[in-house]
Design an enzyme around this catalytic site. Structure first.
Site, PDB file in Angstrom:
ATOM      1  N   ARG A  47       4.454  15.249 -11.314  1.00 21.06           N
ATOM      2  CA  ARG A  47       3.981  14.535  -9.983  1.00 21.06           C
ATOM      3  C   ARG A  47       2.218  14.753 -10.222  1.00 21.06           C
ATOM      4  O   ARG A  47       1.738  13.713  -9.917  1.00 21.06           O
ATOM      5  CB  ARG A  47       4.278  15.520  -8.848  1.00 21.06           C
ATOM      6  CG  ARG A  47       3.141  15.158  -7.617  1.00 21.06           C
ATOM      7  CD  ARG A  47       4.019  15.429  -6.156  1.00 21.06           C
ATOM      8  NE  ARG A  47       4.529  16.690  -5.993  1.00 21.06           N
ATOM      9  CZ  ARG A  47       3.714  17.870  -6.099  1.00 21.06           C
ATOM     10  NH1 ARG A  47       2.469  17.878  -5.962  1.00 21.06           N
ATOM     11  NH2 ARG A  47       4.654  19.136  -6.116  1.00 21.06           N
ATOM     12  N   TYR A  99      -4.203  -7.976   4.854  1.00 24.60           N
ATOM     13  CA  TYR A  99      -2.717  -7.874   4.384  1.00 24.60           C
ATOM     14  C   TYR A  99      -1.733  -7.204   5.521  1.00 24.60           C
ATOM     15  O   TYR A  99      -2.401  -6.124   6.069  1.00 24.60           O
ATOM     16  CB  TYR A  99      -2.276  -7.045   3.085  1.00 24.60           C
ATOM     17  CG  TYR A  99      -0.946  -6.815   2.734  1.00 24.60           C
ATOM     18  CD1 TYR A  99      -0.046  -7.948   2.422  1.00 24.60           C
ATOM     19  CD2 TYR A  99      -0.335  -5.437   2.989  1.00 24.60           C
ATOM     20  CE1 TYR A  99       1.339  -7.533   2.136  1.00 24.60           C
ATOM     21  CE2 TYR A  99       0.958  -5.135   2.829  1.00 24.60           C
ATOM     22  CZ  TYR A  99       1.813  -6.191   2.471  1.00 24.60           C
ATOM     23  OH  TYR A  99       2.930  -6.053   2.012  1.00 24.60           O
ATOM     24  N   ASP A 171      -9.556  -5.126  -1.791  1.00 25.40           N
ATOM     25  CA  ASP A 171      -8.154  -5.331  -2.244  1.00 25.40           C
ATOM     26  C   ASP A 171      -8.273  -6.559  -3.050  1.00 25.40           C
ATOM     27  O   ASP A 171      -8.309  -7.864  -2.697  1.00 25.40           O
ATOM     28  CB  ASP A 171      -7.207  -5.498  -0.973  1.00 25.40           C
ATOM     29  CG  ASP A 171      -5.702  -5.620  -1.342  1.00 25.40           C
ATOM     30  OD1 ASP A 171      -5.514  -6.128  -2.510  1.00 25.40           O
ATOM     31  OD2 ASP A 171      -4.933  -5.699  -0.421  1.00 25.40           O
ATOM     32  N   LYS A 196       2.484  -7.370  -7.675  1.00 24.39           N
ATOM     33  CA  LYS A 196       2.362  -8.666  -7.541  1.00 24.39           C
ATOM     34  C   LYS A 196       1.840  -9.287  -9.275  1.00 24.39           C
ATOM     35  O   LYS A 196       2.791  -9.223 -10.102  1.00 24.39           O
ATOM     36  CB  LYS A 196       1.306  -9.043  -6.528  1.00 24.39           C
ATOM     37  CG  LYS A 196       1.224  -8.388  -5.329  1.00 24.39           C
ATOM     38  CD  LYS A 196       2.542  -9.101  -4.513  1.00 24.39           C
ATOM     39  CE  LYS A 196       3.132  -8.125  -3.412  1.00 24.39           C
ATOM     40  NZ  LYS A 196       1.903  -7.854  -2.445  1.00 24.39           N
TER      41      LYS A 196
END
Ligand code: PLP
Length: 374
Positions: A47, A99, A171, A196
């Site tokens: 992690r 977004y 972004d 994306k």
């Protein structure tokens, strides 16, 4: 080095035991400690860090021209980590057409934690400046926007942020580092939904924050959220994403070329009301996009004459282009945004968003032409 070379080499090294050239996938969650309790291999618990994530982060930092990156299990998890690194009473400025998931954070989720937000039309620099308060700590830029592909002046927004002593984040999901580099224009942080273009094959979910410098205070908070919060990608996801990135520059350029051609074709059709694509001279952001982007990207939206019914019928007649949400994949798709977005969304009912893939442009043109003819 140029981005094509970084895409193939950054973060990769020959594995020392067997000299394998392709990066192995390290599934181990734990790493043996030294006799002194140290971490001789550099890792202890996956992690906190592992070789596949490290390799991916080195590559992402190189592509964006940053010095450090933090990889997440989704773009939204990356957004969340940034907002969680702010403090109660801090103020964020973001675009009205940010977004949709980011709107939900800023409007519904984070106000209960004491975060304030103003959503403004960021294509108008005066509105950004007018929204600045003494407690403004972050200006959230997203350009091109979704689904109208509106263009914000990154340099102007960054200057306003820095004058106000705030952080500028961009972004950069829609442009990808191939077409636009916010850090080179002065932004402190770049965000990606790697689901994306970076992933590019419609088969993984991921996100990332790239920082201009590893010591940036907000990035230090993001790193802490990543390692302790644990919204991290698996070793396999990191491996798959890094593998996909090898072809990123070539994919994104070809997708942008396809989008340009199909958008130009659609703009001339009588059944089409208008096309939103920053690569068209009719687009209000054309000149600005030309200034801050290398090409105009693989995404455009079309408003079909009529209403939702006509738009949905047109999408239903497409044979090659798949009806699906999301964007950036090698396969082209079309999305009726109004169906997906909540009722209060201002997206026009007759709007279809197209994400162009890597099919031959003649086949894409034949598909849209066939769907218009019927
Ligand atoms: C998809 C997307 C996100 C959210 O990313 P997920 O990986 O879906 O969580 C954020 N910003 C933009 C611009 C996006 O397109």
């Amino acid at each position: 080095m140029k981005i094509e070379t970084q895409a193939v080499h950054a973060g990769r090294k020959i594995e020392p035991q067997f000299r394998s050239v392709a990066t192995p996938i390290y599934l181990s969650t734990i790493y043996e400690r030294g006799e002194d309790g140290g971490t001789p291999g550099g890792y202890s618990y996956s992690r906190s860090g592992n070789p596949n994530r490290q390799a991916l982060e080195e590559c992402l930092a190189a592509l964006e021209g940053g010095t450090a990156a933090a990889a997440f299990s989704s773009g939204s998890a990356a957004t969340m980590a940034v907002l969680q690194s702010l403090r109660p009473g801090d103020h964020v400025i973001a675009p009205t057409d940010v977004y949709y998931g980011t709107t939900i954070f800023l409007r519904d989720i984070f106000p209960t934690w004491g975060l304030e937000a103003s959503l403004v039309d960021m294509t108008d620099v005066a509105q950004i400046r007018g929204a600045v308060r003494t407690n403004t700590k972050l200006i959230w830029i997203e350009t091109p926007s979704n689904p109208l592909l509106r263009i914000t002046d990154i340099e102007a927004a960054v200057d306003i942020a820095h004058e106000a002593g705030a952080v500028a984040l961009c972004d950069n999901t829609l442009a990808s580092p191939v077409l636009q580099n916010p850090l080179a224009i002065g932004a402190d942080l770049a965000l990606h939904s790697t689901t994306k273009y970076l992933g590019g094959h419609s088969d993984l979910t991921g996100g990332a924050i790239v920082a201009c410098e590893a010591e940036h205070p907000l990035f230090a908070g993001v790193r802490k959220m990543q390692q302790n919060g644990g919204a991290v990608p698996s070793a396999f996801d990191c491996w798959l994403l890094l593998r996909s990135i090898s072809t990123l520059p070539h994919r994104v350029r070809a997708q942008a070329e396809n989008a340009q051609r199909v958008a130009e074709f659609l703009e001339k059709q009588p059944a089409v009301e208008c096309v939103h694509y920053p690569g068209l001279k009719s687009h209000p952001g054309y000149a600005l996009a030309k200034k801050q982007m290398r090409q105009f990207g693989g995404l455009f939206s079309v408003q079909i004459k009529g209403g939702a019914k006509e738009a949905l019928a047109f999408a239903a007649r497409l044979k090659l282009i798949t009806r699906a949400t999301s964007l950036g994949g090698v396969d082209s798709n079309v999305d009726h945004r109004k169906t997906i977005e909540p009722p209060e969304s201002k997206t026009p009912e007759n709007l279809l968003r197209f994400s162009m893939g890597l099919e031959h442009v003649d086949d894409l043109l034949a598909d849209v032409e066939g769907a218009l003819r019927t």
